[in-house]
Design an enzyme around this catalytic site. Structure first.
Site, PDB file in Angstrom:
ATOM      1  N   ASN A   9      -5.107  -6.715  -8.853  1.00 32.73           N
ATOM      2  CA  ASN A   9      -6.112  -5.984  -8.074  1.00 32.73           C
ATOM      3  C   ASN A   9      -6.590  -4.807  -8.924  1.00 32.73           C
ATOM      4  O   ASN A   9      -5.861  -3.835  -9.107  1.00 32.73           O
ATOM      5  CB  ASN A   9      -5.461  -5.493  -6.770  1.00 32.73           C
ATOM      6  CG  ASN A   9      -6.367  -4.567  -5.980  1.00 32.73           C
ATOM      7  OD1 ASN A   9      -7.584  -4.516  -6.211  1.00 32.73           O
ATOM      8  ND2 ASN A   9      -5.782  -3.815  -5.048  1.00 32.73           N
ATOM      9  N   LYS A  11      -8.816  -2.688  -8.263  1.00 31.58           N
ATOM     10  CA  LYS A  11      -9.291  -1.561  -7.440  1.00 31.58           C
ATOM     11  C   LYS A  11     -10.641  -1.072  -7.973  1.00 31.58           C
ATOM     12  O   LYS A  11     -11.441  -1.876  -8.433  1.00 31.58           O
ATOM     13  CB  LYS A  11      -8.260  -0.440  -7.400  1.00 31.58           C
ATOM     14  CG  LYS A  11      -6.857  -0.957  -7.097  1.00 31.58           C
ATOM     15  CD  LYS A  11      -5.915   0.141  -6.746  1.00 31.58           C
ATOM     16  CE  LYS A  11      -4.498  -0.409  -6.660  1.00 31.58           C
ATOM     17  NZ  LYS A  11      -3.587   0.420  -5.940  1.00 31.58           N
ATOM     18  N   HIS A  94      -5.954  -4.244   2.601  1.00 29.80           N
ATOM     19  CA  HIS A  94      -5.176  -3.445   1.645  1.00 29.80           C
ATOM     20  C   HIS A  94      -4.923  -2.067   2.253  1.00 29.80           C
ATOM     21  O   HIS A  94      -5.782  -1.512   2.948  1.00 29.80           O
ATOM     22  CB  HIS A  94      -5.946  -3.325   0.320  1.00 29.80           C
ATOM     23  CG  HIS A  94      -5.103  -2.768  -0.777  1.00 29.80           C
ATOM     24  ND1 HIS A  94      -4.855  -1.421  -0.900  1.00 29.80           N
ATOM     25  CD2 HIS A  94      -4.426  -3.376  -1.789  1.00 29.80           C
ATOM     26  CE1 HIS A  94      -4.059  -1.225  -1.946  1.00 29.80           C
ATOM     27  NE2 HIS A  94      -3.785  -2.403  -2.508  1.00 29.80           N
ATOM     28  N   GLU A  96      -5.056   0.796   1.087  1.00 24.82           N
ATOM     29  CA  GLU A  96      -6.067   1.821   0.752  1.00 24.82           C
ATOM     30  C   GLU A  96      -7.283   1.686   1.660  1.00 24.82           C
ATOM     31  O   GLU A  96      -7.934   2.676   1.993  1.00 24.82           O
ATOM     32  CB  GLU A  96      -6.436   1.718  -0.735  1.00 24.82           C
ATOM     33  CG  GLU A  96      -5.301   2.250  -1.608  1.00 24.82           C
ATOM     34  CD  GLU A  96      -5.195   1.608  -2.980  1.00 24.82           C
ATOM     35  OE1 GLU A  96      -6.148   0.945  -3.412  1.00 24.82           O
ATOM     36  OE2 GLU A  96      -4.137   1.783  -3.619  1.00 24.82           O
ATOM     37  N   GLU A 163       3.326  -5.069   1.018  1.00 22.51           N
ATOM     38  CA  GLU A 163       3.160  -3.916   0.132  1.00 22.51           C
ATOM     39  C   GLU A 163       3.595  -2.647   0.866  1.00 22.51           C
ATOM     40  O   GLU A 163       2.814  -2.070   1.622  1.00 22.51           O
ATOM     41  CB  GLU A 163       1.689  -3.779  -0.261  1.00 22.51           C
ATOM     42  CG  GLU A 163       1.144  -4.969  -0.996  1.00 22.51           C
ATOM     43  CD  GLU A 163       0.025  -4.557  -1.952  1.00 22.51           C
ATOM     44  OE1 GLU A 163       0.183  -4.801  -3.143  1.00 22.51           O
ATOM     45  OE2 GLU A 163      -0.976  -3.980  -1.500  1.00 22.51           O
ATOM     46  N   GLY A 169       1.124   2.446  -6.286  1.00 21.63           N
ATOM     47  CA  GLY A 169       0.575   3.423  -7.228  1.00 21.63           C
ATOM     48  C   GLY A 169       1.443   4.661  -7.393  1.00 21.63           C
ATOM     49  O   GLY A 169       1.009   5.659  -7.963  1.00 21.63           O
ATOM     50  N   SER A 209       3.837  -0.982  -7.383  1.00 17.66           N
ATOM     51  CA  SER A 209       4.391  -0.557  -8.673  1.00 17.66           C
ATOM     52  C   SER A 209       5.137  -1.679  -9.398  1.00 17.66           C
ATOM     53  O   SER A 209       6.218  -1.448  -9.956  1.00 17.66           O
ATOM     54  CB  SER A 209       5.272   0.681  -8.494  1.00 17.66           C
ATOM     55  OG  SER A 209       4.495   1.754  -7.986  1.00 17.66           O
TER      56      SER A 209
HETATM   57  C1  PEP Z   1      -2.007  -2.772  -5.195  1.00 14.70           C
HETATM   58  O1  PEP Z   1      -3.092  -2.368  -5.566  1.00 14.70           O
HETATM   59  O2  PEP Z   1      -1.967  -3.626  -4.302  1.00 14.70           O
HETATM   60  C2  PEP Z   1      -0.788  -2.241  -5.823  1.00 14.70           C
HETATM   61  C3  PEP Z   1       0.359  -2.736  -5.460  1.00 14.70           C
HETATM   62  O3  PEP Z   1      -0.933  -1.243  -6.766  1.00 14.70           O
HETATM   63  P1  PEP Z   1       0.173  -0.749  -7.835  1.00 14.70           P
HETATM   64  O4  PEP Z   1       0.701  -2.006  -8.518  1.00 14.70           O
HETATM   65  O5  PEP Z   1      -0.582   0.126  -8.789  1.00 14.70           O
HETATM   66  O6  PEP Z   1       1.243  -0.046  -7.094  1.00 14.70           O
END
Ligand code: PEP
Length: 248
Positions: A9, A11, A94, A96, A163, A169, A209
């Site tokens: 992803n 973003k 997601h 975010e 998640e 992040g 992460s």
């Molecule tokens: C994500 O964008 O779904 C995500 C898990 O980001 P990151 O790997 O940067 O934590």
């Protein structure tokens, strides 16, 4: 046997030129694979990435979708448009989007239905905040997001991305065991609500992460069928290492 699914992803990152650079680095290194590989660029780069991926095994995803097919919805992108540009998958819900754009279980549900109507495979994101985890509410949140988000949806091809919001992040990863525990709960929820066969088939990714350093131990967990990767999907070397996870 479930085929692992590794999705990147991006973003809100990568101009057209940057997207070209990243994809041209990835294509020769990601060939026949032990996993399905998916890239989710921003809307502006979908077209160029779609063209570059044609003839490769890597699939294209959008990061969001709107539920109507067309009309007066300024700024939105419809399932027809995503199909037209070559998407096979779409990320929905997601954290975010839930956090910054007021997305809720009801809009997630409408978006999943719209994606399925057009044969796009939704990657449905669910997960708890740190406060919810510390308050012992993780499984309640997961159950609520599944029940409301998937209301009226039966037996379709979807992917779930667990998640934990506190791990996205932040550099804090759920331990493989913590993640697996929630994945067991999710699979049980599908068994109870969709039956044994469906629960064995559905793919459940972990996200938060994920890095080249932790991918092997995450993928060693029996209930983790792949990962959704943010930051580490922006560099050729780290994403390729994640795609080529070692089975421990
Ligand atoms: C994500 O964008 O779904 C995500 C898990 O980001 P990151 O790997 O940067 O934590």
């Amino acid at each position: 046997m479930r085929t692992p699914i590794i999705a990147g992803n991006w973003k809100m990152n990568n101009t057209i030129d940057e997207a070209r650079g990243l994809v041209s680095g990835l294509i020769p290194l990601i060939g026949e694979n032990h996993a399905d590989v998916v890239l989710a660029p921003p809307f502006t780069a979908l077209y160029v990435v779609s063209e570059m991926l044609s003839g490769s095994n890597i699939k294209l995803a959008a990061q969001d979708i709107f539920w109507e097919d067309r009309g007066a919805y300024t700024g939105e992108v419809s399932p027809i448009m995503l199909k037209d540009i070559g998407c096979s998958y779409v990320i929905i819900g997601h954290s975010e989007r839930r956090q910054y754009f007021a997305e809720d279980d009801e809009s997630v549900n409408r978006k999943i239905k719209a994606a399925l109507r057009h044969r796009l495979i939704p990657i449905v994101c669910i997960g708890e905040t740190l406060k919810e985890r510390e308050g012992g509410k993780t499984l309640n949140v997961i159950e609520r997001e599944l029940t409301a988000g998937l209301n009226g949806i039966s037996g379709d091809d979807i992917v779930i991305a667990y998640e934990p919001i506190w791990a996205i992040g932040t550099g804090k990863t759920a331990t493989p065991e913590q993640a697996n525990e929630v994945h067991i709960f999710i699979r049980k929820w599908f068994r109870d609500n969709y039956g044994e066969d469906y629960s064995r088939k559905i793919r459940i990714q972990y996200g938060g992460s994920v890095t080249p350093e932790n991918i092997d131990s995450l993928m060693a967990q029996p209930e983790i069928d792949g990962v959704l990767v943010g930051g580490a999907s922006l560099k050729v070397e780290s994403f390729v290492r994640i795609v080529n996870f070692k089975v421990m």
